[in-house]
Scaffold this active site. Structure first.
Site, PDB file in Angstrom:
ATOM      1  N   ARG A   1       4.825  11.174  -2.337  1.00  0.00           N
ATOM      2  CA  ARG A   1       4.662  10.776  -0.928  1.00  0.00           C
ATOM      3  C   ARG A   1       5.983  10.936  -0.170  1.00  0.00           C
ATOM      4  NH1 ARG A   1       4.626   4.551   1.187  1.00  0.00           N
ATOM      5  NH2 ARG A   1       4.147   4.984   3.345  1.00  0.00           N
TER       6      ARG A   1
ATOM      7  N   TYR B   1      11.200   8.787   0.947  1.00  0.00           N
ATOM      8  CA  TYR B   1      11.101   7.755  -0.098  1.00  0.00           C
ATOM      9  C   TYR B   1      11.741   8.153  -1.434  1.00  0.00           C
ATOM     10  CZ  TYR B   1       7.938   5.661   3.279  1.00  0.00           C
ATOM     11  OH  TYR B   1       7.417   5.118   4.433  1.00  0.00           O
TER      12      TYR B   1
ATOM     13  N   HIS C   1      12.904  -2.588   1.415  1.00  0.00           N
ATOM     14  CA  HIS C   1      12.340  -1.305   1.831  1.00  0.00           C
ATOM     15  C   HIS C   1      13.190  -0.188   1.256  1.00  0.00           C
ATOM     16  CE1 HIS C   1       9.653  -3.252   4.667  1.00  0.00           C
ATOM     17  NE2 HIS C   1      10.676  -4.034   4.988  1.00  0.00           N
TER      18      HIS C   1
ATOM     19  N   ALA D   1       3.376  -0.923   4.743  1.00  0.00           N
ATOM     20  CA  ALA D   1       2.918  -0.965   6.141  1.00  0.00           C
ATOM     21  C   ALA D   1       2.490  -2.368   6.579  1.00  0.00           C
ATOM     22  CB  ALA D   1       1.777   0.026   6.349  1.00  0.00           C
TER      23      ALA D   1
ATOM     24  N   GLU E   1      12.680  -9.444   1.069  1.00  0.00           N
ATOM     25  CA  GLU E   1      11.938  -8.289   1.595  1.00  0.00           C
ATOM     26  C   GLU E   1      12.777  -7.042   1.359  1.00  0.00           C
ATOM     27  OE1 GLU E   1      11.131  -8.636   5.803  1.00  0.00           O
ATOM     28  OE2 GLU E   1      10.703  -6.486   5.986  1.00  0.00           O
TER      29      GLU E   1
ATOM     30  N   PRO F   1       0.783  -1.229   0.000  1.00  0.00           N
ATOM     31  CA  PRO F   1       0.000   0.000   0.000  1.00  0.00           C
ATOM     32  C   PRO F   1       0.823   1.291   0.000  1.00  0.00           C
ATOM     33  CG  PRO F   1      -0.158  -1.140   2.108  1.00  0.00           C
ATOM     34  CD  PRO F   1       0.495  -2.083   1.159  1.00  0.00           C
ATOM     35  N   ASN F   2       0.292   2.242  -0.726  1.00  0.00           N
ATOM     36  CA  ASN F   2       0.827   3.610  -0.832  1.00  0.00           C
ATOM     37  C   ASN F   2       2.069   3.735  -1.712  1.00  0.00           C
ATOM     38  OD1 ASN F   2      -1.082   5.055   0.970  1.00  0.00           O
ATOM     39  ND2 ASN F   2      -0.250   3.664   2.501  1.00  0.00           N
TER      40      ASN F   2
ATOM     41  N   ARG G   1      13.403   4.681  12.082  1.00  0.00           N
ATOM     42  CA  ARG G   1      12.160   5.455  12.085  1.00  0.00           C
ATOM     43  C   ARG G   1      11.306   5.152  13.327  1.00  0.00           C
ATOM     44  NH1 ARG G   1       9.506   4.821   6.448  1.00  0.00           N
ATOM     45  NH2 ARG G   1       8.324   6.606   7.260  1.00  0.00           N
TER      46      ARG G   1
ATOM     47  N   ASN H   1       8.067  -5.582  -1.344  1.00  0.00           N
ATOM     48  CA  ASN H   1       8.026  -4.454  -0.414  1.00  0.00           C
ATOM     49  C   ASN H   1       6.624  -4.457   0.186  1.00  0.00           C
ATOM     50  OD1 ASN H   1       7.940  -2.128   1.068  1.00  0.00           O
ATOM     51  ND2 ASN H   1       8.994  -0.864  -0.459  1.00  0.00           N
TER      52      ASN H   1
HETATM   53  C1  DQA Z   1       8.435   1.018   3.490  1.00  0.00           C
HETATM   54  C2  DQA Z   1       8.583   1.218   5.013  1.00  0.00           C
HETATM   55  C3  DQA Z   1       7.254   0.988   5.713  1.00  0.00           C
HETATM   56  O1  DQA Z   1       7.396   1.220   7.105  1.00  0.00           O
HETATM   57  C4  DQA Z   1       6.207   1.928   5.187  1.00  0.00           C
HETATM   58  O2  DQA Z   1       4.952   1.642   5.781  1.00  0.00           O
HETATM   59  C5  DQA Z   1       6.109   1.958   3.702  1.00  0.00           C
HETATM   60  C6  DQA Z   1       7.330   1.864   2.911  1.00  0.00           C
HETATM   61  C7  DQA Z   1       9.725   1.368   2.728  1.00  0.00           C
HETATM   62  O3  DQA Z   1       9.840   0.981   1.583  1.00  0.00           O
HETATM   63  O4  DQA Z   1      10.584   2.064   3.283  1.00  0.00           O
HETATM   64  O5  DQA Z   1       5.033   2.151   3.143  1.00  0.00           O
HETATM   65  O6  DQA Z   1       8.145  -0.358   3.251  1.00  0.00           O
END
Ligand code: DQA
Length: 144
Positions: A18, A23, A103, A77, A101, A10-11, A110, A74
């Protein structure tokens, strides 16, 4: 050609606009271009997807299991609380395929809630904190 799924939670379609301080300024289309470009150089056929839906993401992991595909994930959240996603992810690694995995940011620098990943314990490996390069390192690991 070996096929790899690169799955985004998501997002992540909001990349570029964003929180660019966290990011980066590359948008989602830029991420897709960079990942598919390196994939082609490495001899991988890369299928990059994004969803805001936990259910859809789980379905894509089932597709990886059934198709015998390595995965770069990825979970966004969902990383921090989705046991359902973990239960799907473990099926990939137990089937003998890689699940890496990734990020963009380093969640450990964070907020406290980001310090927990329910996915890492069933992943083949974890790469975090290198922005878009996290994905490229993951693809290199799959190709090697
Ligand atoms: C994320 C880190 C997560 O904590 C966050 O919720 C994201 C992006 C990253 O790529 O840094 O949406 O996965």
């Amino acid at each position: 050609m070996q096929k790899v799924l690169v799955l985004n939670g998501p997002n992540l379609a909001r990349l570029g606009s964003r929180e660019p301080d966290i990011y980066g300024s590359t948008n989602y289309e830029g991420l897709v271009a960079a990942v598919t470009g390196l994939g082609a150089e490495l001899g991988l056929s890369v299928d990059v997807r994004q969803t805001d839906s936990e259910s859809e993401l789980i379905g894509w992991l089932h597709e990886a299991v059934d198709g015998g595909l390595d995965v770069v994930l990825n979970p966004a959240a969902f990383t921090h609380y989705s046991y359902a996603l973990r239960d799907a992810a473990v099926q990939v690694t137990k089937s003998g395929k890689k699940l890496i995995e990734v990020h963009l940011s380093n969640p450990h620098t964070r907020e406290e809630f980001r310090h927990t990943s329910v996915i890492s314990g069933v992943a083949t490996g974890v790469i975090a904190g290198f922005g878009l390069t996290s994905y490229l390192l993951a693809l290199s690991a799959i190709a090697s």
